[in-house]
Structure formats: structure tokens, C-alpha cells
Scaffold this active site. Sequence first.
Site, PDB file in Angstrom:
ATOM      1  N   TYR A 188       0.774  -1.046   0.031  1.00 21.62           N
ATOM      2  CA  TYR A 188      -0.088   0.109   0.021  1.00 21.62           C
ATOM      3  C   TYR A 188       0.946   1.064  -0.154  1.00 21.62           C
ATOM      4  CZ  TYR A 188      -5.065  -0.364  -0.130  1.00 21.62           C
ATOM      5  OH  TYR A 188      -6.298  -0.486  -0.531  1.00 21.62           O
TER       6      TYR A 188
ATOM      7  N   ARG B 104      -1.792  -3.331 -18.146  1.00 20.33           N
ATOM      8  CA  ARG B 104      -3.162  -2.741 -18.350  1.00 20.33           C
ATOM      9  C   ARG B 104      -2.863  -1.501 -17.343  1.00 20.33           C
ATOM     10  NH1 ARG B 104      -6.951  -5.646 -21.172  1.00 20.33           N
ATOM     11  NH2 ARG B 104      -8.224  -3.852 -21.117  1.00 20.33           N
TER      12      ARG B 104
ATOM     13  N   GLU C  67      -0.654   4.722  -0.537  1.00 15.65           N
ATOM     14  CA  GLU C  67      -1.490   5.779  -1.056  1.00 15.65           C
ATOM     15  C   GLU C  67      -0.470   7.155  -1.087  1.00 15.65           C
ATOM     16  OE1 GLU C  67      -4.756   5.740   1.782  1.00 15.65           O
ATOM     17  OE2 GLU C  67      -6.060   4.510   0.511  1.00 15.65           O
TER      18      GLU C  67
ATOM     19  N   ASP D 287      -6.119  12.364 -25.865  1.00 14.99           N
ATOM     20  CA  ASP D 287      -6.350  10.905 -25.572  1.00 14.99           C
ATOM     21  C   ASP D 287      -5.649  10.053 -26.315  1.00 14.99           C
ATOM     22  OD1 ASP D 287      -6.879   8.313 -24.775  1.00 14.99           O
ATOM     23  OD2 ASP D 287      -8.993   8.610 -24.529  1.00 14.99           O
TER      24      ASP D 287
ATOM     25  N   LYS E  93      -2.232  -1.070 -25.207  1.00 12.31           N
ATOM     26  CA  LYS E  93      -2.499  -0.973 -26.552  1.00 12.31           C
ATOM     27  C   LYS E  93      -1.197  -1.223 -27.384  1.00 12.31           C
ATOM     28  CE  LYS E  93      -7.156   1.146 -25.873  1.00 12.31           C
ATOM     29  NZ  LYS E  93      -7.306   0.943 -24.378  1.00 12.31           N
TER      30      LYS E  93
ATOM     31  N   THR F 182      -3.505   4.973 -22.367  1.00  9.43           N
ATOM     32  CA  THR F 182      -3.350   3.858 -21.691  1.00  9.43           C
ATOM     33  C   THR F 182      -2.061   3.102 -21.936  1.00  9.43           C
ATOM     34  OG1 THR F 182      -4.296   2.409 -23.829  1.00  9.43           O
ATOM     35  CG2 THR F 182      -5.744   3.013 -21.978  1.00  9.43           C
TER      36      THR F 182
HETATM   37  N1  PLP Z   1      -9.318   6.196 -24.500  1.00 13.85           N
HETATM   38  C1  PLP Z   1      -9.222   5.608 -25.589  1.00 13.85           C
HETATM   39  C2  PLP Z   1      -9.131   6.402 -26.935  1.00 13.85           C
HETATM   40  C3  PLP Z   1      -9.658   4.218 -25.636  1.00 13.85           C
HETATM   41  O1  PLP Z   1      -9.487   3.630 -26.817  1.00 13.85           O
HETATM   42  C4  PLP Z   1      -9.931   3.418 -24.424  1.00 13.85           C
HETATM   43  C5  PLP Z   1     -10.008   1.841 -24.524  1.00 13.85           C
HETATM   44  O2  PLP Z   1     -10.275   1.284 -25.231  1.00 13.85           O
HETATM   45  C6  PLP Z   1      -9.611   3.956 -23.421  1.00 13.85           C
HETATM   46  C7  PLP Z   1      -9.504   5.318 -23.147  1.00 13.85           C
HETATM   47  C8  PLP Z   1     -10.169   3.535 -22.162  1.00 13.85           C
HETATM   48  O3  PLP Z   1      -9.003   2.478 -21.595  1.00 13.85           O
HETATM   49  P1  PLP Z   1      -9.602   1.471 -20.384  1.00 13.85           P
HETATM   50  O4  PLP Z   1     -10.160   0.403 -21.178  1.00 13.85           O
HETATM   51  O5  PLP Z   1      -8.279   1.179 -19.873  1.00 13.85           O
HETATM   52  O6  PLP Z   1     -10.244   2.081 -19.490  1.00 13.85           O
END
Ligand code: PLP
Length: 395
Positions: free
Chosen positions: A51, A239, A53, A204, A233, A230
Amino acid sequence: FEFIKKSSPVVGNLIEKEYNRQKNNIELIASENYCSEAVLAACGSCLSWKYAEGYPYVRTSGNTSRYYGGTKFVDELEEYCCDMWRKVFDTDYHVNVQPHSGSQANFAAYKAILQPGDTILSLSLDNGGHLTHGSGVNFSGKLYNMVFYDVDENGFIDMEDVRKKAQEYKPQLILTGASAYSRIIDFAAFAEIAKEAGAYFMVDMAHIAGLVAGGAHPSPFGHADIVTTTTHKTLRGPRGGLIFARQDLAKKVDSAVFPYAQGGPLEHVIAGKAVCAEEALRPEYKEYAAQVVANCKAFADEFLKLGYKIVTGGTDNHVFLLDLLEFPFSGKDLQDKLDEVGITLNKNCVPGEKRSPKETSGVRIGTAPMTTRGYKEEDFREVARKIDAVIKEML
Ligand code: PLP
């Protein structure tokens, strides 16, 4: 598996079956990948018990700011992880490596710069955006006033529409990035529009982050105020999520992650993220990213040669959408049929969609996982021909 089976035969057997499925199937899901054994081992390490935090902040304040004792090593690890990610993207932005997922990264990023009810201008789910970019069933669509820019009749992001809507709706945030968009995104053009509109600009880059890291897609750093991603991918890590932000937003971002959105960070996953960052810094990674894109172009080209329609007519990255609007079966039907022959992909809406999101008129196809397994252009052309044969049987 034998080790797990001794404790739980049910779980051990299921993991073994899933392992074999992943190994034997042709995996074309654009959001998936295979991480290295080093990443996997870090994620399965003793750090999962710790832990911690709070934040390390040892270097900036000289003191840990955790709410637990015994954090000396995880403090060092988390600071190292942050350093590695700044190196990967060659940036001096602040980085927070604690988000448990991409969705949590986006949740915290919005919270850091917006108030509930503020307006976000983004790409809708139908046109390739993500659930967290304003879908009505997601927190984003419920907490914020969402407005959407469109793609043009060929499926490209319509920058004129972005400008027009930015002026019309005066959003507090302009957001770009996607889950199913196959073209280069012009971050500089977005940043200029956001500046004119007095809005924050957020990217994003979850899907394309590995390509950005490997130099196969332009970088949003220097253009965006906040960048989320993320790590599982194209990046090929564990993850999880990351948030990068201009230094003046650092405190807001950190408090939006902890204590607002999350409790204890997953230090084992943070270790996996650090290993992933080191892998992304190696020269082979550049080759991987370039191969992912070359493979995707060849794959899409083979479908075009076979007479299929692809949204935008091709791809610049790791993904493309096969357009089934004029076919008598849905994306889901094709997904199910391909599952039977060991080809894994997912149904996806396409621009001009007429079927429900549960059925869809397209499938999303990605090359990142099979490139990790060594596939080259000709292998993907062969897979296109296999999918074509399955489709012909369905007609
Ligand atoms: N942002 C985009 C562009 C995504 O394609 C995804 C997932 O497919 C996410 C955010 C969210 O990721 P997570 O599934 O880890 O919450």
C-alpha cells in the site's frame, strides 16, 4: 498453470485455455497486444501487496508524501517510472503513473481542469471516439455538457467543423484522440483552434501512444495541455493509464487521481509500466512501430484490392474499419463467424451507421498484436484473403 491449478483447478484451467486461445488465434483487436514476460513478471511481483497511497515527491520536497510506512523502494520505483515515461515521449511535462486504466486517467484529467456542467467538444463514439469522450451512458456524458465535431463524408476529422463548433459552443475543453480512427491527427491544428477559443486542449492518445513513442505518428507533446493514454494497446505494456500535463497543472492532476478518483496505487503495475517504458526506449521498438503501420497499410490495401470499402479509404496507423453498410449481415455477424475460424476482431460502428451499436455495420481491424508475434506485410495480406473467403460464404 500447473502452479495455479494446485490452488484452484478451475482458475488454472481457464487461464490455460485462454492462453492457448491467444496463442493459436489470429488476434486483430486494435486495442490489444502481447506484453513481454518481463512486464508480466513485474505485474505479478510482491509489489502487489504494497500500500502506498499518496505520492513519492522525494526529489521535489525531500520527503515522501505517502500515507504508509515502508515506501522507500516503491517511492524510488515510481519516480523512476515517471522519468522513463518523460524520456519515452521526450517531454518535460508532469506525469502521473497511477491511473488504473485509460478511463480513470480521463476521469481525473477532466476533473483537474473542469467543473461539472462545463462544455467539452470531442469526437463522438459513432465516429471513432471513446466511451469516456462523452457517451450519454458514461460519466463524461452525465457530468459534462458534451458537444461533438464530425467527420466528413470520407470519414476524416473535419477541422472546419471543429473550428465552427469551437466558436459556436465556446467549450472549456477541446478533446481529440480515438478508439477507431485510422488517420493522422493534426494536433497543431487542434491546438490553434483551442487557443482561439480559449479552451484547454487535451489528447487521449491511448490507441496511438506506441506509434508516437516509436516515431510513427506525430507527437501531441508541446501542443496539448493534458495528454492521457493507456499502456496496454500499441504501447505493449501492462493494463493501465498515464496522465501527462503542463507543469502548472501538476498539482491539480495529482489530486484528481489521488485522493479524488483512486485510493492506493497499483505499484506492481507501475513496475510493469516502468519496464514497458524501458522497452519503448530501445531501437527495436522504433522498428516495431514502423512495422505495425507498414503491416496495416498492406492489410487495408489487400481489402481494397478485393473490392471492399474501408472508412477513409485506407490507414496511416495501426487500425482501419471495414465498412459493411451495404452488406446483408452486421459487424457482429462477421465477428461471430470469424471467431469460429480462430480470427479475433470486434464489431464497430462506422460513419453513417444504420444498425444498433450492438450489431454495427463495420468491424475494427488492428495490426499491433500480430506484429508483436512477427507478422509481416504478406502475412496480413493472407489474413485479408482468409476473411474475404469467410465473407463470401456468408453471402
Ligand atoms: N481512451 C481510448 C481512446 C480508448 O480506446 C480506451 C480503451 O479502449 C480508453 C481510453 C479506456 O481505456 P480502459 O479500457 O483502460 O479504461
